[in-house]
Design a protein around this motif. Structure first.
Motif, PDB file in Angstrom:
ATOM      1  N   HIS A 145      -4.156  -6.717   1.590  1.00 33.09           N
ATOM      2  CA  HIS A 145      -3.997  -5.261   1.543  1.00 33.09           C
ATOM      3  C   HIS A 145      -5.334  -4.538   1.514  1.00 33.09           C
ATOM      4  O   HIS A 145      -5.386  -3.322   1.504  1.00 33.09           O
ATOM      5  CB  HIS A 145      -3.178  -4.848   0.312  1.00 33.09           C
ATOM      6  CG  HIS A 145      -1.718  -5.155   0.455  1.00 33.09           C
ATOM      7  ND1 HIS A 145      -0.823  -4.265   1.007  1.00 33.09           N
ATOM      8  CD2 HIS A 145      -1.011  -6.266   0.140  1.00 33.09           C
ATOM      9  CE1 HIS A 145       0.384  -4.808   1.011  1.00 33.09           C
ATOM     10  NE2 HIS A 145       0.303  -6.024   0.498  1.00 33.09           N
ATOM     11  N   HIS A 152      -0.779  -4.325   8.186  1.00 34.28           N
ATOM     12  CA  HIS A 152       0.575  -4.865   7.992  1.00 34.28           C
ATOM     13  C   HIS A 152       1.567  -3.768   8.336  1.00 34.28           C
ATOM     14  O   HIS A 152       1.189  -2.616   8.527  1.00 34.28           O
ATOM     15  CB  HIS A 152       0.779  -5.379   6.560  1.00 34.28           C
ATOM     16  CG  HIS A 152       0.557  -4.362   5.488  1.00 34.28           C
ATOM     17  ND1 HIS A 152       1.467  -3.357   5.210  1.00 34.28           N
ATOM     18  CD2 HIS A 152      -0.474  -4.157   4.625  1.00 34.28           C
ATOM     19  CE1 HIS A 152       1.012  -2.619   4.222  1.00 34.28           C
ATOM     20  NE2 HIS A 152      -0.184  -3.063   3.846  1.00 34.28           N
ATOM     21  N   HIS A 158      -6.439  -1.143  -0.211  1.00 39.26           N
ATOM     22  CA  HIS A 158      -6.169  -0.999  -1.650  1.00 39.26           C
ATOM     23  C   HIS A 158      -6.043  -2.364  -2.293  1.00 39.26           C
ATOM     24  O   HIS A 158      -5.589  -3.309  -1.652  1.00 39.26           O
ATOM     25  CB  HIS A 158      -4.882  -0.187  -1.883  1.00 39.26           C
ATOM     26  CG  HIS A 158      -3.631  -0.789  -1.266  1.00 39.26           C
ATOM     27  ND1 HIS A 158      -2.645  -1.360  -2.024  1.00 39.26           N
ATOM     28  CD2 HIS A 158      -3.213  -0.907   0.033  1.00 39.26           C
ATOM     29  CE1 HIS A 158      -1.665  -1.787  -1.226  1.00 39.26           C
ATOM     30  NE2 HIS A 158      -1.994  -1.526   0.028  1.00 39.26           N
ATOM     31  N   GLU A 190       4.660   0.580  -1.089  1.00 36.95           N
ATOM     32  CA  GLU A 190       3.728   1.287  -0.200  1.00 36.95           C
ATOM     33  C   GLU A 190       3.961   2.792  -0.166  1.00 36.95           C
ATOM     34  O   GLU A 190       3.115   3.521   0.357  1.00 36.95           O
ATOM     35  CB  GLU A 190       3.815   0.714   1.214  1.00 36.95           C
ATOM     36  CG  GLU A 190       3.209  -0.692   1.337  1.00 36.95           C
ATOM     37  CD  GLU A 190       1.687  -0.688   1.522  1.00 36.95           C
ATOM     38  OE1 GLU A 190       1.125   0.353   1.901  1.00 36.95           O
ATOM     39  OE2 GLU A 190       1.063  -1.752   1.274  1.00 36.95           O
TER      40      GLU A 190
HETATM   41 MN    MN Z   1      -1.032  -2.188   1.943  1.00 34.75          MN
END
Ligand code: MN
Length: 238
Positions: free
Chosen positions: A123, A137, A167, A190
């Motif tokens: 992420h 993603h 993040h 998210e």
């Molecule tokens: Mn993410």
């Protein structure tokens, strides 16, 4: 013109451009301002990216990977959330912003995804050599959410879209009254929203980086539209 207050941060320009391209007027807000003054002149509040919220704000000791935000941001931005919600000022919260929003409303965070969530996707794509718009993603968007309504014409396979990702924290315990409106395939939250207010939405990715190509312009246009409405005029979904 609809005035959007944008919290000061290191990468301010993309947020400003995203608001301007959606037809709004951008006003920087920084912790040297009084919260009452900051909220008085704006029609909508945009909470931006940055360092981590101090975990003491949600009653946890800090994980070693926590990186503090600039001095004063936690206190100022949490107070801004309360002031905006009390005045029915629409809120769009991005990255650190969604974390601030969740904590301000009583939620808690995953402090470090790579060490605390086994099997999580990457992420936290580094900036260079990646572009800020590199896709990291996909996210799965909940039907019947404000996010889904805003993005409906841009969604792939009816309920997913590709996002960037920078993040290492995420929403863990959702603030009371909020609902999850998007998750990554690994289960990381998210996006969240408060369905009882007309526009209070937070996303964990960076839609503002796409201002040149407009993939997420509907988010900013929806935010601007809600911010332009008279206060208390309408609750989303009613
Ligand atoms: Mn993410």
């Amino acid at each position: 013109m609809t005035v959007i207050g944008i919290t000061a941060c290191r990468r301010f320009e993309d947020y400003r451009q995203a608001i301007v391209h959606a037809g709004g007027d951008a006003r920087p807000l920084d912790p040297s301002m009084r919260v009452e003054d900051a909220i008085a002149g704006i029609d909508g509040l945009l909470l931006t990216g940055g360092g981590d919220v101090d975990p003491s704000r949600y009653g946890e000791p800090a994980h070693p990977a926590v990186v503090a935000a600039e001095a004063g941001r936690d206190e100022f931005e949490i107070a801004l959330v309360h002031a905006a919600r009390a005045r029915q000022v629409p809120i769009l919260a991005i990255c650190r912003g969604v974390q601030v929003l969740n904590v301000a409303c009583g939620g808690a965070l995953v402090q470090d995804i790579p060490t605390q969530l086994r099997g999580a996707l990457a992420h936290s794509l580094p900036a260079p050599p990646h572009e800020s718009t590199s896709i990291a993603h996909e996210v799965w968007i909940e039907k019947d959410s404000l996010l889904s309504m805003l993005m409906r014409e841009r969604l792939l396979d009816a309920d997913s879209c590709d996002v960037n990702s920078r993040h290492h924290q995420a929403v863990k315990d959702l603030a009371g009254g909020f609902k999850v409106s998007a998750t990554a395939p690994d289960g990381v939250i998210e996006a969240i929203e408060d369905p009882t207010t007309r526009f209070c939405l937070g996303v964990q990715w960076h839609p503002e980086n796409f201002w040149r190509t407009g993939e997420f312009r509907p988010l900013f246009e929806g935010f601007l539209g809600a911010s332009a409405e008279p206060r208390g005029a309408r609750i989303h979904g009613s």
